[in-house]
Design a protein around this motif. Structure first.
Motif, PDB file in Angstrom:
ATOM      1  N   ARG A  84      -3.154  85.585 -11.530  1.00  0.00           N
ATOM      2  CA  ARG A  84      -3.412  84.275 -10.927  1.00  0.00           C
ATOM      3  C   ARG A  84      -4.346  84.406  -9.722  1.00  0.00           C
ATOM      4  NH1 ARG A  84       1.513  83.008 -11.327  1.00  0.00           N
ATOM      5  NH2 ARG A  84       2.160  83.622  -9.263  1.00  0.00           N
ATOM      6  N   GLN A 146      -3.764  73.650 -27.315  1.00  0.00           N
ATOM      7  CA  GLN A 146      -3.254  74.550 -26.284  1.00  0.00           C
ATOM      8  C   GLN A 146      -4.128  75.799 -26.175  1.00  0.00           C
ATOM      9  OE1 GLN A 146       0.921  75.342 -26.954  1.00  0.00           O
ATOM     10  NE2 GLN A 146       1.370  73.169 -27.249  1.00  0.00           N
ATOM     11  N   HIS A 160      -8.451  73.289 -13.755  1.00  0.00           N
ATOM     12  CA  HIS A 160      -7.773  72.259 -14.547  1.00  0.00           C
ATOM     13  C   HIS A 160      -8.600  70.979 -14.594  1.00  0.00           C
ATOM     14  CE1 HIS A 160      -3.583  74.284 -13.853  1.00  0.00           C
ATOM     15  NE2 HIS A 160      -4.423  75.042 -14.533  1.00  0.00           N
ATOM     16  N   LYS A 175      -2.537  70.124 -17.812  1.00  0.00           N
ATOM     17  CA  LYS A 175      -1.432  70.893 -17.226  1.00  0.00           C
ATOM     18  C   LYS A 175      -0.285  71.048 -18.216  1.00  0.00           C
ATOM     19  CE  LYS A 175      -2.596  69.870 -12.476  1.00  0.00           C
ATOM     20  NZ  LYS A 175      -2.159  69.442 -11.169  1.00  0.00           N
ATOM     21  N   THR A 176       0.001  69.983 -18.965  1.00  0.00           N
ATOM     22  CA  THR A 176       1.072  70.047 -19.962  1.00  0.00           C
ATOM     23  C   THR A 176       0.717  71.038 -21.062  1.00  0.00           C
ATOM     24  OG1 THR A 176       1.746  67.781 -19.519  1.00  0.00           O
ATOM     25  CG2 THR A 176       2.395  68.708 -21.645  1.00  0.00           C
ATOM     26  N   ARG A 177      -0.528  70.986 -21.550  1.00  0.00           N
ATOM     27  CA  ARG A 177      -0.946  71.912 -22.605  1.00  0.00           C
ATOM     28  C   ARG A 177      -0.841  73.359 -22.134  1.00  0.00           C
ATOM     29  NH1 ARG A 177      -6.216  68.909 -25.368  1.00  0.00           N
ATOM     30  NH2 ARG A 177      -5.027  67.133 -26.168  1.00  0.00           N
ATOM     31  N   LEU A 178      -1.263  73.633 -20.899  1.00  0.00           N
ATOM     32  CA  LEU A 178      -1.185  74.997 -20.381  1.00  0.00           C
ATOM     33  C   LEU A 178       0.267  75.442 -20.205  1.00  0.00           C
ATOM     34  CD1 LEU A 178      -4.137  74.957 -17.825  1.00  0.00           C
ATOM     35  CD2 LEU A 178      -4.005  76.282 -19.940  1.00  0.00           C
ATOM     36  N   ARG A 179       1.099  74.531 -19.700  1.00  0.00           N
ATOM     37  CA  ARG A 179       2.516  74.877 -19.513  1.00  0.00           C
ATOM     38  C   ARG A 179       3.171  75.193 -20.856  1.00  0.00           C
ATOM     39  NH1 ARG A 179       6.605  71.754 -20.067  1.00  0.00           N
ATOM     40  NH2 ARG A 179       5.441  69.823 -19.778  1.00  0.00           N
ATOM     41  N   LEU A 180       2.910  74.360 -21.866  1.00  0.00           N
ATOM     42  CA  LEU A 180       3.473  74.601 -23.196  1.00  0.00           C
ATOM     43  C   LEU A 180       2.927  75.904 -23.796  1.00  0.00           C
ATOM     44  CD1 LEU A 180       3.333  70.967 -24.651  1.00  0.00           C
ATOM     45  CD2 LEU A 180       5.373  72.236 -23.935  1.00  0.00           C
ATOM     46  N   PHE A 182       1.849  78.570 -22.183  1.00  0.00           N
ATOM     47  CA  PHE A 182       2.422  79.738 -21.530  1.00  0.00           C
ATOM     48  C   PHE A 182       3.866  79.959 -21.957  1.00  0.00           C
ATOM     49  CE2 PHE A 182      -0.862  78.890 -18.081  1.00  0.00           C
ATOM     50  CZ  PHE A 182      -1.773  79.730 -18.685  1.00  0.00           C
ATOM     51  N   GLY A 183       4.586  78.873 -22.208  1.00  0.00           N
ATOM     52  CA  GLY A 183       5.944  79.010 -22.731  1.00  0.00           C
ATOM     53  C   GLY A 183       5.942  79.695 -24.085  1.00  0.00           C
ATOM     54  N   ARG A 186       4.868  83.378 -23.664  1.00  0.00           N
ATOM     55  CA  ARG A 186       5.958  84.174 -23.091  1.00  0.00           C
ATOM     56  C   ARG A 186       6.930  84.590 -24.193  1.00  0.00           C
ATOM     57  NH1 ARG A 186       7.352  80.721 -19.453  1.00  0.00           N
ATOM     58  NH2 ARG A 186       5.801  81.440 -17.991  1.00  0.00           N
TER      59      ARG A 186
END
Length: 197
Positions: A84, A146, A160, A175-180, A182-183, A186
Motif C-alpha cells: 500500500r 472487479q 480510485h 471502492k466496492t469492486r476493489l473491496r469485493l 480483495f475479499g 484473500r
C-alpha cells in the motif's frame, strides 16, 4: 534462482513486528530480503523505471522503519502494508510526472502529444516468480468488473477517482469492486505456501 519465501505464520509475523519495534536491524534485513523483489516488481510495473522503483521501495521501508508499531499493517500483515505504501508513493511520482509534463507543454505552447499505447508491463505480462503465476490465476478468477478495477489500481497506478472517471462509474462502485475483489483474492490465495508475511 528466485528467493524461496518462508511460509507466514501469525507467530512469525508477531515476532518480526516485535523485533522491528525493538529496532532490530537484522529484522529489517530479513523483511527486505523477503519482500523487496515483489515490491520492486509492482513499483517497476507502475513507473516503468527501475531507478525510480528502487527509490520508491527504499522509501516504503524507510516509512515502515520510522513508524512501525505492533499494530502496523493490522491483521492483514506487513506485506500488504508495504504494498500500500509503495503503491501510494508510485501514484505520487506519476502525478508529479503529469504535472511536470503539463508545465512543459504550457511553457512551449504545444498541445499534448497523442499518447502512445503503454508498453506491456513486466509484472503483469511476465510473472517472474511462481507466486506471480498463482496471483495472476487468482486475478483471472475474479469477475471482469472487479479484475479491471484491480488491474487499473495496481498495474496502471490509477487512484480510485481516476478509475471511476476512466470507467464512468461512481467512486463508491470502484471502492466496492476493489473491496469485493480483495475479499475473493484473500480467499483464493489463502493456501499460497510461498506468500510472505
Amino acid at each position: 534462482m528466485p528467493l524461496r519465501l518462508e511460509r507466514s505464520t501469525p507467530e512469525r509475523e508477531q515476532s518480526l513486528r516485535e523485533r522491528l519495534v525493538a529496532r532490530d536491524e537484522q529484522a529489517l534485513v530479513e523483511l527486505i530480503e523477503q519482500t523487496s523483489p515483489w515490491l520492486l516488481s509492482v513499483a517497476q510495473a507502475m513507473l516503468q523505471d527501475r531507478d525510480e522503483a528502487e527509490e520508491v521501495v527504499y522509501h516504503a521501508y524507510r516509512i515502515l522503519w520510522d513508524n512501525v508499531t505492533l499494530e502496523t499493517g493490522g491483521s492483514a500483515g506487513l506485506m500488504p502494508y508495504l504494498l500500500r505504501v509503495a503503491r501510494h508513493r508510485c501514484i505520487d511520482r506519476l502525478r508529479d510526472r503529469r504535472r511536470v509534463q503539463r508545465k512543459i507543454e504550457k511553457a512551449i505552447g504545444e498541445s499534448p502529444a497523442p499518447r502512445a499505447a503503454p508498453p506491456e508491463l513486466d509484472e503483469a505480462g511476465n510473472p517472474g516468480w511462481r507466486v506471480h503465476a498463482q496471483v495472476h490465476a487468482a486475478l483471472e478468477g475474479l469477475p471482469p468488473d472487479q479484475r479491471t478495477a484491480v488491474q487499473l489500481a495496481y498495474f496502471e497506478g490509477l487512484t480510485h477517482s481516476e478509475i471511476a472517471h476512466r470507467l464512468a462509474i461512481p467512486l463508491g462502485t470502484v471502492k466496492t469492486r476493489l473491496r469485493l475483489a480483495f475479499g475473493r483474492l484473500r480467499t483464493a490465495l489463502a493456501n499460497l505456501e510461498d506468500w510472505v508475511l
